[in-house]
Design an enzyme around this catalytic site. Structure first.
Site, short mmCIF file in Angstrom:
data_model
loop_
_atom_site.label_atom_id
_atom_site.label_comp_id
_atom_site.label_asym_id
_atom_site.label_seq_id
_atom_site.Cartn_x
_atom_site.Cartn_y
_atom_site.Cartn_z
CD GLU A 1 -3.32 -0.17 2.07
OE1 GLU A 1 -4.33 -0.86 1.97
OE2 GLU A 1 -3.07 0.52 3.08
CG HIS B 1 8.49 -29.63 0.05
ND1 HIS B 1 9.12 -30.81 -0.26
CD2 HIS B 1 9.20 -29.08 1.06
CE1 HIS B 1 10.15 -30.98 0.55
NE2 HIS B 1 10.23 -29.93 1.35
CE LYS C 1 -12.43 1.16 1.12
NZ LYS C 1 -11.83 2.14 2.00
O1 PA5 Z 1 -3.65 1.13 5.98
C1 PA5 Z 1 -4.76 1.57 5.78
O2 PA5 Z 1 -4.99 2.77 5.81
C2 PA5 Z 1 -5.93 0.65 5.53
O3 PA5 Z 1 -5.54 -0.68 5.47
C3 PA5 Z 1 -6.95 0.78 6.64
O4 PA5 Z 1 -6.32 0.47 7.86
C4 PA5 Z 1 -8.13 -0.14 6.41
O5 PA5 Z 1 -8.74 0.17 5.20
C5 PA5 Z 1 -9.13 -0.03 7.54
O6 PA5 Z 1 -9.54 1.31 7.67
P1 PA5 Z 1 -10.32 1.79 8.95
O7 PA5 Z 1 -9.44 1.61 10.12
O8 PA5 Z 1 -10.66 3.22 8.68
O9 PA5 Z 1 -11.57 0.91 9.05
#
Ligand code: PA5
Length: 449
Positions: A289, A310, A424
């Site tokens: 990310e 394996h 989303k």
């Molecule tokens: O790293 C990030 O920003 C995302 O993985 C969020 O943690 C994830 O989408 C969950 O978001 P939230 O804590 O707002 O529910």
């Protein structure tokens, strides 16, 4: 504390080039430390090792005590992505491999299980089967308070707790970790009187394991979060020193060099202990990310050896030469099992008699390293003395800091994630979410409905 060894890449790169990339990584280190780079409003994680207040730590310990007094033996932790993976990584790394199968003993910490990281109906339903057999509480974690997967799971768990224990008692069995002021979860917590912990504004989800997002579930599972913060703090001191010997600088330099100059587009995080499988899941989110944007980035993959030797071993040894490896190596095993002598020796294993299993594991690790280098796969090694809270804290901080340095070396903003919104929007349109009417019409037309 984390040590790094990049010598497994020596035969692949030119020394001069490595020096150039160390210089680039040092410039990126400056950007991170001067807080002048892209995304610099999300650098709160840098000071977390000392930044978690005594009030927060005692608040977490009070919840552990209060729920122990109620005899709670199951904590459902609801969250996804950065609001889930760090806690799961630490709990899996620190727990007995067969914790689920071993009989629970008086005084054992509650089992911490996870929800809200899937929309699988079977998972959700089977989780409720477990909740019904146990004395259950819930930690709900969402910084935004609006993420669909955890919101759906929490609605189901909350309704179960209210129906089973009554609304007032349910409120004592729910703790929320969320934004200080905004979001649906904050509003609900205020209305219902849930105890809440804060995810700081300047800490993004995947950098939040050392906030209550990670610390609360880890403490509830019975582990020492103060030792974890100490490990992170000691690692931070090393990371804050500007030097060619800085392990984060070396890691960032080598991975960017292998990627940019040698076309190594995939990094495989490799471990030799199944307890570390979720460390790789946490790391994949952190690097995927943070770096995978603007058409750039190294694809983060993982294997757990020796099992995956394996299955994936063939590809890594002889398939497309697109990858390099980073091994997370543990110096000492916490347990020892000696292989016995067998008078019949039908399995021909007497040559191993008297040796411990970890010796075989280490030889598999070394043999694999040499084979993969011969096969064209450079290998770096990140090592710690043992798996415990202190060293996990060090690993968390090391990878977070190195991620910032590496992403700035690559030339991307490590702290945003614009790409995660695309699915989303489609999902909301397909689910007919109010406000998405135009997108719903467009997407139905696109799929021919
Ligand atoms: O790293 C990030 O920003 C995302 O993985 C969020 O943690 C994830 O989408 C969950 O978001 P939230 O804590 O707002 O529910």
């Amino acid at each position: 504390m984390v040590k790094i060894n990049v010598s497994g890449c020596d035969s692949f790169v030119k020394e001069e080039q490595y020096k150039q990339y160390v210089d680039k990584a040092l410039a990126a280190w400056d950007t991170l430390m001067s807080e002048q780079g892209a995304g610099n409003d999300f650098l709160g994680w840098k000071t977390l090792p000392e930044g978690v207040s005594e009030e927060e730590l005692s608040g977490i310990e009070e919840i552990c005590k209060a729920w122990a007094a109620k005899g709670i033996d199951l904590v459902i932790t609801v969250g996804i992505g950065g609001s889930y993976l760090g806690a799961r990584c630490a709990i899996e790394a620190l727990s007995h491999n067969f914790a689920k199968q071993l009989k629970r003993k008086a005084g054992d910490a509650p089992d911490v299980v996870f929800a809200g990281n899937t929309l699988s109906e079977e998972y959700t339903s089977e989780l409720m089967d477990l909740a019904k057999e146990r004395n259950t509480a819930c930690v709900v974690i969402s910084k935004s308070g609006t993420t669909t997967e955890p919101a759906v799971a929490f609605r189901i768990v909350k309704q179960y707790l209210e129906e089973t224990y009554g609304r007032e008692e349910a409120a004592e069995r729910i703790v929320a970790v969320t934004d200080a002021k905004r979001g649906a979860l904050k509003t609900l917590s205020t209305q219902e009187g849930y105890k809440t912990f804060i995810v700081p504004d300047n800490v993004g989800g995947r950098f939040s394991v050392l906030t209550p997002v990670g610390l609360l579930p880890i403490a509830l599972a019975g582990f020492d979060i103060r030792a974890m913060l100490k490990g992170a703090a000691d690692q931070k001191s090393e990371m804050y020193s500007k030097s060619e010997a800085n392990s984060a600088v070396q890691y960032a330099a080598m991975r960017n060099l292998l990627h940019s100059e040698y076309g190594k587009s995939t990094e495989i995080l490799l471990c030799y202990n199944p307890k570390l499988t979720y460390l790789a899941e946490w790391w994949k989110q952190l690097y995927g990310e943070s770096e995978g944007k603007d058409g750039k980035g190294i694809f983060p993959a993982s294997v757990t050896n020796t099992a995956d030797l394996h299955s994936m071993g063939q590809f890594i040894q002889e398939g497309s030469r697109i990858m390099f490896e980073t091994v997370v190596s543990i110096d000492k095993s916490a347990r020892e099992v000696i292989i016995g002598e067998d008078p019949q020796n039908l399995d021909q294993l007497n040559f191993l008699a008297g040796k411990n299993v970890e010796h075989c594991n280490k030889m598999a690790q070394l043999g694999t390293k040499l084979a993969h280098i011969d096969g064209g796969v450079p290998q770096m090694e990140i090592s710690v003395e043992k798996i415990d809270e202190y060293n996990l804290g060090s690993i968390f901080y090391f990878f977070e800091f190195a991620c910032g340095v590496s992403a700035y070396t690559l030339g991307v903003n490590p702290f945003n994630q614009p790409g995660v919104e695309a699915y989303k929007k489609n999902m909301f349109a397909l689910l007919h979410k109010p406000g998405y009417e135009e997108q719903t019409a467009a997407i139905l037309k696109r799929i021919g409905e």
